[in-house]
Design an enzyme around this catalytic site. Structure first.
Site, PDB file in Angstrom:
ATOM      1  N   ARG A  44       9.533   5.110   2.615  1.00 30.86           N
ATOM      2  CA  ARG A  44       9.886   6.298   3.390  1.00 30.86           C
ATOM      3  C   ARG A  44      10.977   6.013   4.422  1.00 30.86           C
ATOM      4  O   ARG A  44      11.819   6.871   4.680  1.00 30.86           O
ATOM      5  CB  ARG A  44       8.642   6.897   4.021  1.00 30.86           C
ATOM      6  CG  ARG A  44       7.753   7.551   2.960  1.00 30.86           C
ATOM      7  CD  ARG A  44       6.484   8.081   3.527  1.00 30.86           C
ATOM      8  NE  ARG A  44       5.732   8.840   2.533  1.00 30.86           N
ATOM      9  CZ  ARG A  44       4.417   8.951   2.542  1.00 30.86           C
ATOM     10  NH1 ARG A  44       3.701   8.346   3.485  1.00 30.86           N
ATOM     11  NH2 ARG A  44       3.800   9.657   1.619  1.00 30.86           N
ATOM     12  N   PHE A  53       1.683  24.390   5.805  1.00 27.97           N
ATOM     13  CA  PHE A  53       2.747  23.871   4.943  1.00 27.97           C
ATOM     14  C   PHE A  53       2.419  23.954   3.449  1.00 27.97           C
ATOM     15  O   PHE A  53       3.237  23.562   2.610  1.00 27.97           O
ATOM     16  CB  PHE A  53       3.069  22.419   5.308  1.00 27.97           C
ATOM     17  CG  PHE A  53       1.897  21.475   5.190  1.00 27.97           C
ATOM     18  CD1 PHE A  53       1.534  20.933   3.961  1.00 27.97           C
ATOM     19  CD2 PHE A  53       1.173  21.119   6.312  1.00 27.97           C
ATOM     20  CE1 PHE A  53       0.456  20.063   3.848  1.00 27.97           C
ATOM     21  CE2 PHE A  53       0.096  20.239   6.221  1.00 27.97           C
ATOM     22  CZ  PHE A  53      -0.263  19.712   4.979  1.00 27.97           C
ATOM     23  N   GLU A  93      -7.269  11.952  -8.528  1.00 26.02           N
ATOM     24  CA  GLU A  93      -5.849  12.179  -8.769  1.00 26.02           C
ATOM     25  C   GLU A  93      -5.395  11.566 -10.095  1.00 26.02           C
ATOM     26  O   GLU A  93      -4.624  12.185 -10.833  1.00 26.02           O
ATOM     27  CB  GLU A  93      -5.026  11.645  -7.593  1.00 26.02           C
ATOM     28  CG  GLU A  93      -5.258  12.450  -6.332  1.00 26.02           C
ATOM     29  CD  GLU A  93      -4.508  11.936  -5.122  1.00 26.02           C
ATOM     30  OE1 GLU A  93      -4.343  12.713  -4.168  1.00 26.02           O
ATOM     31  OE2 GLU A  93      -4.078  10.750  -5.102  1.00 26.02           O
ATOM     32  N   ASN A 132       9.486  13.331   1.669  1.00 32.46           N
ATOM     33  CA  ASN A 132       9.261  11.932   2.031  1.00 32.46           C
ATOM     34  C   ASN A 132       9.147  11.000   0.832  1.00 32.46           C
ATOM     35  O   ASN A 132       8.604   9.911   0.936  1.00 32.46           O
ATOM     36  CB  ASN A 132       8.054  11.809   2.969  1.00 32.46           C
ATOM     37  CG  ASN A 132       6.768  12.283   2.332  1.00 32.46           C
ATOM     38  OD1 ASN A 132       6.654  12.407   1.124  1.00 32.46           O
ATOM     39  ND2 ASN A 132       5.779  12.551   3.166  1.00 32.46           N
ATOM     40  N   ARG A 172      -0.103   2.247   0.312  1.00 35.15           N
ATOM     41  CA  ARG A 172       0.151   2.996   1.540  1.00 35.15           C
ATOM     42  C   ARG A 172       1.034   2.194   2.498  1.00 35.15           C
ATOM     43  O   ARG A 172       1.889   2.743   3.182  1.00 35.15           O
ATOM     44  CB  ARG A 172      -1.166   3.438   2.169  1.00 35.15           C
ATOM     45  CG  ARG A 172      -1.911   4.409   1.219  1.00 35.15           C
ATOM     46  CD  ARG A 172      -3.140   5.017   1.809  1.00 35.15           C
ATOM     47  NE  ARG A 172      -2.824   5.967   2.858  1.00 35.15           N
ATOM     48  CZ  ARG A 172      -2.331   7.191   2.682  1.00 35.15           C
ATOM     49  NH1 ARG A 172      -2.066   7.638   1.462  1.00 35.15           N
ATOM     50  NH2 ARG A 172      -2.108   7.988   3.704  1.00 35.15           N
ATOM     51  N   HIS A 174       4.072   9.977  -2.770  1.00 34.00           N
ATOM     52  CA  HIS A 174       2.685  10.324  -2.430  1.00 34.00           C
ATOM     53  C   HIS A 174       1.826   9.175  -2.918  1.00 34.00           C
ATOM     54  O   HIS A 174       2.106   8.582  -3.968  1.00 34.00           O
ATOM     55  CB  HIS A 174       2.253  11.613  -3.142  1.00 34.00           C
ATOM     56  CG  HIS A 174       0.762  11.802  -3.187  1.00 34.00           C
ATOM     57  ND1 HIS A 174       0.069  12.439  -2.192  1.00 34.00           N
ATOM     58  CD2 HIS A 174      -0.156  11.395  -4.097  1.00 34.00           C
ATOM     59  CE1 HIS A 174      -1.233  12.432  -2.504  1.00 34.00           C
ATOM     60  NE2 HIS A 174      -1.387  11.811  -3.652  1.00 34.00           N
ATOM     61  N   LYS A 225       8.350  11.792  -5.687  1.00 33.58           N
ATOM     62  CA  LYS A 225       8.541  13.227  -5.486  1.00 33.58           C
ATOM     63  C   LYS A 225       9.948  13.715  -5.855  1.00 33.58           C
ATOM     64  O   LYS A 225      10.862  12.911  -6.051  1.00 33.58           O
ATOM     65  CB  LYS A 225       8.249  13.563  -4.023  1.00 33.58           C
ATOM     66  CG  LYS A 225       6.796  13.352  -3.628  1.00 33.58           C
ATOM     67  CD  LYS A 225       6.591  13.739  -2.173  1.00 33.58           C
ATOM     68  CE  LYS A 225       5.145  13.615  -1.749  1.00 33.58           C
ATOM     69  NZ  LYS A 225       4.974  14.030  -0.339  1.00 33.58           N
ATOM     70  N   THR A 269       4.101   8.779   6.984  1.00 34.35           N
ATOM     71  CA  THR A 269       4.554  10.060   6.435  1.00 34.35           C
ATOM     72  C   THR A 269       5.869  10.493   7.064  1.00 34.35           C
ATOM     73  O   THR A 269       6.769  10.970   6.374  1.00 34.35           O
ATOM     74  CB  THR A 269       3.479  11.146   6.649  1.00 34.35           C
ATOM     75  OG1 THR A 269       2.265  10.711   6.023  1.00 34.35           O
ATOM     76  CG2 THR A 269       3.901  12.474   6.058  1.00 34.35           C
ATOM     77  N   TYR A 279      -2.861  19.985  -4.813  1.00 31.12           N
ATOM     78  CA  TYR A 279      -2.865  19.937  -3.347  1.00 31.12           C
ATOM     79  C   TYR A 279      -3.848  20.942  -2.725  1.00 31.12           C
ATOM     80  O   TYR A 279      -3.706  21.306  -1.559  1.00 31.12           O
ATOM     81  CB  TYR A 279      -1.456  20.189  -2.808  1.00 31.12           C
ATOM     82  CG  TYR A 279      -0.545  18.991  -2.964  1.00 31.12           C
ATOM     83  CD1 TYR A 279      -0.704  17.862  -2.167  1.00 31.12           C
ATOM     84  CD2 TYR A 279       0.469  18.987  -3.903  1.00 31.12           C
ATOM     85  CE1 TYR A 279       0.119  16.758  -2.309  1.00 31.12           C
ATOM     86  CE2 TYR A 279       1.309  17.883  -4.053  1.00 31.12           C
ATOM     87  CZ  TYR A 279       1.116  16.778  -3.249  1.00 31.12           C
ATOM     88  OH  TYR A 279       1.938  15.677  -3.392  1.00 31.12           O
TER      89      TYR A 279
END
Length: 140
Positions: free
Chosen positions: A104, A59, A128, A114, A87, A117, A11, A93, A51
């Site tokens: 993270r 948010f 995705e 964070n 993950r 993704h 990100k 998160t 998203y």
């Protein structure tokens, strides 16, 4: 366990701090292989489509603004049980709740910023990946 592919984003908060290599090193150390990768700059509209599942959440607008604020790195990771492994390597998160050694925990600035993704399941990963990559770009 089966070889899987999953989708990953590094990100804006991480790309702006030049953490792409450090983050990818964590994926690779965990046995995940990068089979497609590119650095792009999303528009707010493109982020909104990606998203869309969060459209009704409070948010959503902030998330779309953030994801369009600077370049991101989109990539496809491959390996045994890649979705769960990705993950695990990303961590929770909320970086305050993330395990030591996770991306993270080490790099995230906040719950919103964070750093990464990752897809949450096989169907999501397929959707995705297809949003950002053509079959010709998956070269692993």
């Amino acid at each position: 366990m089966a070889i899987q592919r999953t989708f990953s984003i590094i990100k804006p908060d991480a790309t702006q701090r030049n953490l792409t290599g450090a983050i990818n090193a964590k994926f690779e150390a965990a046995g995940l292989r990068i089979v497609a990768q590119k650095r792009i700059k999303l528009t707010k509209e493109q982020a909104g489509v990606f998203y869309a599942v969060h459209k009704e959440r409070p948010f959503y607008d902030e998330l779309c603004d953030f994801m369009a604020s600077a370049p991101i790195v989109v990539q496809v990771l491959e390996g045994e049980d890649a979705i769960a492994k990705n993950r695990e390597v990303m961590g929770a998160t909320n970086p305050a709740e993330a395990a030591e050694g996770t991306i993270r925990k080490e790099f995230a600035l906040s719950i919103g910023e964070n750093s990464v993704h990752g897809s949450d399941g096989e169907d999501t990963a397929k959707e995705e990946i297809a949003y950002f990559f053509s079959g010709l770009e998956l070269v692993g």
